[in-house]
Design a protein around this motif. Structure first.
Motif, PDB file in Angstrom:
ATOM      1  N   THR A 404      12.383  -6.337   2.279  1.00 18.77           N
ATOM      2  CA  THR A 404      11.022  -5.898   2.018  1.00 18.77           C
ATOM      3  C   THR A 404      10.129  -6.234   3.209  1.00 18.77           C
ATOM      4  O   THR A 404      10.473  -7.040   4.074  1.00 18.77           O
ATOM      5  CB  THR A 404      10.455  -6.596   0.771  1.00 18.77           C
ATOM      6  N   ARG A 405       8.960  -5.654   3.198  1.00 13.78           N
ATOM      7  CA  ARG A 405       7.982  -5.942   4.260  1.00 13.78           C
ATOM      8  C   ARG A 405       7.631  -7.432   4.274  1.00 13.78           C
ATOM      9  O   ARG A 405       7.495  -8.052   5.333  1.00 13.78           O
ATOM     10  CB  ARG A 405       6.715  -5.103   4.039  1.00 13.78           C
ATOM     11  N   ILE A 406       7.494  -8.023   3.103  1.00 15.26           N
ATOM     12  CA  ILE A 406       7.161  -9.445   3.012  1.00 15.26           C
ATOM     13  C   ILE A 406       8.290 -10.307   3.569  1.00 15.26           C
ATOM     14  O   ILE A 406       8.049 -11.332   4.209  1.00 15.26           O
ATOM     15  CB  ILE A 406       6.830  -9.822   1.554  1.00 15.26           C
ATOM     16  N   ALA A 407       9.537  -9.902   3.350  1.00 13.34           N
ATOM     17  CA  ALA A 407      10.670 -10.657   3.894  1.00 13.34           C
ATOM     18  C   ALA A 407      10.630 -10.670   5.417  1.00 13.34           C
ATOM     19  O   ALA A 407      10.931 -11.690   6.050  1.00 13.34           O
ATOM     20  CB  ALA A 407      11.986 -10.062   3.403  1.00 13.34           C
ATOM     21  N   PHE A 408      10.254  -9.546   6.009  1.00  8.30           N
ATOM     22  CA  PHE A 408      10.119  -9.519   7.469  1.00  8.30           C
ATOM     23  C   PHE A 408       9.042 -10.505   7.925  1.00  8.30           C
ATOM     24  O   PHE A 408       9.191 -11.175   8.950  1.00  8.30           O
ATOM     25  CB  PHE A 408       9.778  -8.108   7.946  1.00  8.30           C
ATOM     26  N   ALA A 409       7.964 -10.591   7.168  1.00  5.27           N
ATOM     27  CA  ALA A 409       6.880 -11.505   7.544  1.00  5.27           C
ATOM     28  C   ALA A 409       7.328 -12.964   7.456  1.00  5.27           C
ATOM     29  O   ALA A 409       6.928 -13.799   8.279  1.00  5.27           O
ATOM     30  CB  ALA A 409       5.673 -11.267   6.637  1.00  5.27           C
ATOM     31  N   HIS A 410       8.180 -13.281   6.481  1.00  3.41           N
ATOM     32  CA  HIS A 410       8.635 -14.659   6.312  1.00  3.41           C
ATOM     33  C   HIS A 410       9.807 -15.001   7.223  1.00  3.41           C
ATOM     34  O   HIS A 410      10.071 -16.180   7.482  1.00  3.41           O
ATOM     35  CB  HIS A 410       9.049 -14.891   4.854  1.00  3.41           C
ATOM     36  N   GLY A 411      10.546 -14.002   7.683  1.00  2.00           N
ATOM     37  CA  GLY A 411      11.697 -14.255   8.539  1.00  2.00           C
ATOM     38  C   GLY A 411      12.920 -14.652   7.732  1.00  2.00           C
ATOM     39  O   GLY A 411      13.070 -14.299   6.570  1.00  2.00           O
TER      40      GLY A 411
END
Length: 480
Positions: A404-411
């Motif tokens: 997800t987009r949020i997973a990319f933000a968290h790494g």
């Protein structure tokens, strides 16, 4: 009634064939704990058929899928739409050839594939020849406490994978939630004789993760065997759901669980739940071949590319003889460097992705060639609460993770370039297209008000997941 045929074929693995699913110097099989299989479900349509092939493998790479489709086409006397998907066991032949992370000799895998493609095509021909009228029944149950979101957010803001040694006290929450619904489709002859079943659940078959060198279907072996035993030995085809960020590890426990005993324990839990679903399944008497549809949609997704500075750094690390290349969980930096030099440097800005949709009445399977994150599967579940819409991961290809987009933000592990190649937000774009296609096909299906909307809703804090609330959204789907 609809007309279906089942068949299950063992795929013997010789000693020495490299096993996939982890990074290590010695990957050669030393024996077989339990056989891996190709399980086939053939469904007749008007002047055609839909063929589902479940493989006990890490992935279903595009080249392998195409070889299977060609071989199947040569054996059948009707047009066939063929969907091939992997259970994702980490203890089968490495058909990904290391995904570019190493330089092992994969010629034994090449030879295994040549023999196995013929066995698979023969299995399809046998399933088609054995087809007969069937009553389809649908059962579903909630299975809590088995699948866990493996991405942990700590008080310091760091994201930690749940296989790492982490103090539970510092974990604020998991990044996302888990779909605990298990779906069981059973097919019986008009006189009640079991013909076969399809079991769908979202959980990484990575209990073993290369802690030994024996071939195995992981927990899928025990789960499928339990259902088969309850259905008089009928074949069971297993489909992995949106499992990208889901595994069996409970971070609150002091000791990590693994090995064959743990795989058998989880297989029994999943199998017992599936047997209950099979027992309580409700028949859909009104179905016939006219209710079976198959379509393929192609979506172009943006990919990340490798710049010159990254490539130079990767070349330097790949040449470092002292760098570690063994790691059972995740991928070591040197392996990422090898991938960057061998494959990553050739990434294109756009990636065409084929997604297959199989519709059987109000049951919809969405075959996606990624390890799909749980939030995307839940998105479709709540967008169409009067249907059974199920994502099948690693189907028709093996293109890495779909975070997800949020997973990319968290790494973290899955979004790293190498385990995933797509750009942030492209998972959302893919499922926008899928939802639009299903919305045009089912215009009267209304979203579940409490849960539908931007997929990010499913990534927000859920400190105590309410399984009952998740189940409510789909409880009445069978009768509609």
């Amino acid at each position: 009634m609809i007309t279906v045929g089942f068949f299950r074929a063992a795929l013997p693995v010789p000693l020495g064939v490299p096993l996939g699913g982890n990074a290590r110097d010695d990957k050669g099989a030393r024996g077989t704990h339990d056989e891996i299989h190709a399980t086939v479900l053939a469904i007749e349509r008007d002047a055609a058929c839909s063929v589902l092939i479940g493989l006990d493998l890490l992935s279903a790479p595009t080249a392998l899928v195409e070889r299977i489709r060609l071989s199947v086409g040569a054996r059948l006397d009707v047009f066939a739409d063929v969907d091939v998907f992997a259970t994702h066991t980490h203890s089968g032949p490495d058909v990904t050839r290391g995904m570019g992370f190493d330089a092992h000799d994969y010629s034994p895998v090449d030879r295994w594939e040549v023999a196995s493609v013929e066995l698979i095509a023969d299995a399809v021909a046998t399933a088609w020849a054995r087809r007969e009228p069937a009553v389809l029944s649908v059962g579903h149950v909630e299975l809590p406490g088995v699948a866990f979101n493996r991405r942990l957010l700590t008080a310091s803001g760091e994201l930690v994978m749940n296989w790492a040694r982490v103090d539970p006290a510092v974990v604020v929450r998991t990044e996302g939630i888990v779909d605990e619904e298990l779906l069981l489709l059973r097919f019986d002859s008009p006189d009640g004789r079991p013909l076969g079943a399809l079991l769908h659940f979202a959980l990484h078959p990575a209990v073993l993760v290369g802690q030994d060198w024996l071939v195995s279907a992981d927990f899928v072996a025990g789960a499928s065997a339990a259902v088969s035993a309850a259905l008089a030995g009928a074949p069971v085809i297993y489909a992995s759901g949106a499992l990208g960020d889901i595994n069996h590890l409970d971070y609150t426990l002091a000791e990590r669980s693994g090995g064959f005993a743990e795989a058998e324990r989880i297989g029994k839990l999943v199998g017992d739940a599936a047997v209950v679903a099979a027992r309580d399944a409700r028949a859909l008497e009104w179905l016939d071949s006219a209710n079976v549809e198959h379509t393929v949609m192609t979506v172009a997704l943006r990919q990340r590319t490798v710049d010159e500075a990254t490539l130079i750094a990767a070349e330097r690390l790949a040449a470092d003889r002292d760098a570690v290349t063994d790691l059972l969980d995740g991928i070591p930096p040197k392996s990422y460097a090898i991938w960057t030099v061998s494959r990553g440097r050739h990434l294109t800005e756009m990636l065409p992705v084929d997604v297959s949709l199989l519709i059987v009445g109000r049951i919809v399977f969405v075959f996606v060639p990624f390890e799909v994150f749980s939030a995307f599967g839940l998105r479709l579940k709540f967008a169409f609460p009067d249907l059974f819409v199920k994502v099948v991961s690693l189907a028709g290809g093996g293109l890495g993770y779909l975070p997800t987009r949020i997973a990319f933000a968290h790494g973290g592990y899955e979004p790293t370039l190498g385990t995933s190649t797509i750009a942030p937000g492209e998972g959302e774009a893919l499922f926008d297209a899928v939802e639009d296609r299903l919305r045009s096909r089912f215009p009267h299906s209304r979203p579940h008000a409490a849960r539908h909307g931007d997929v990010s809703l499913l990534d927000r804090p859920h400190p105590d997941q309410d399984s009952g609330r998740l189940a409510d959204a789909g409880r009445e789907r069978i009768d509609r």
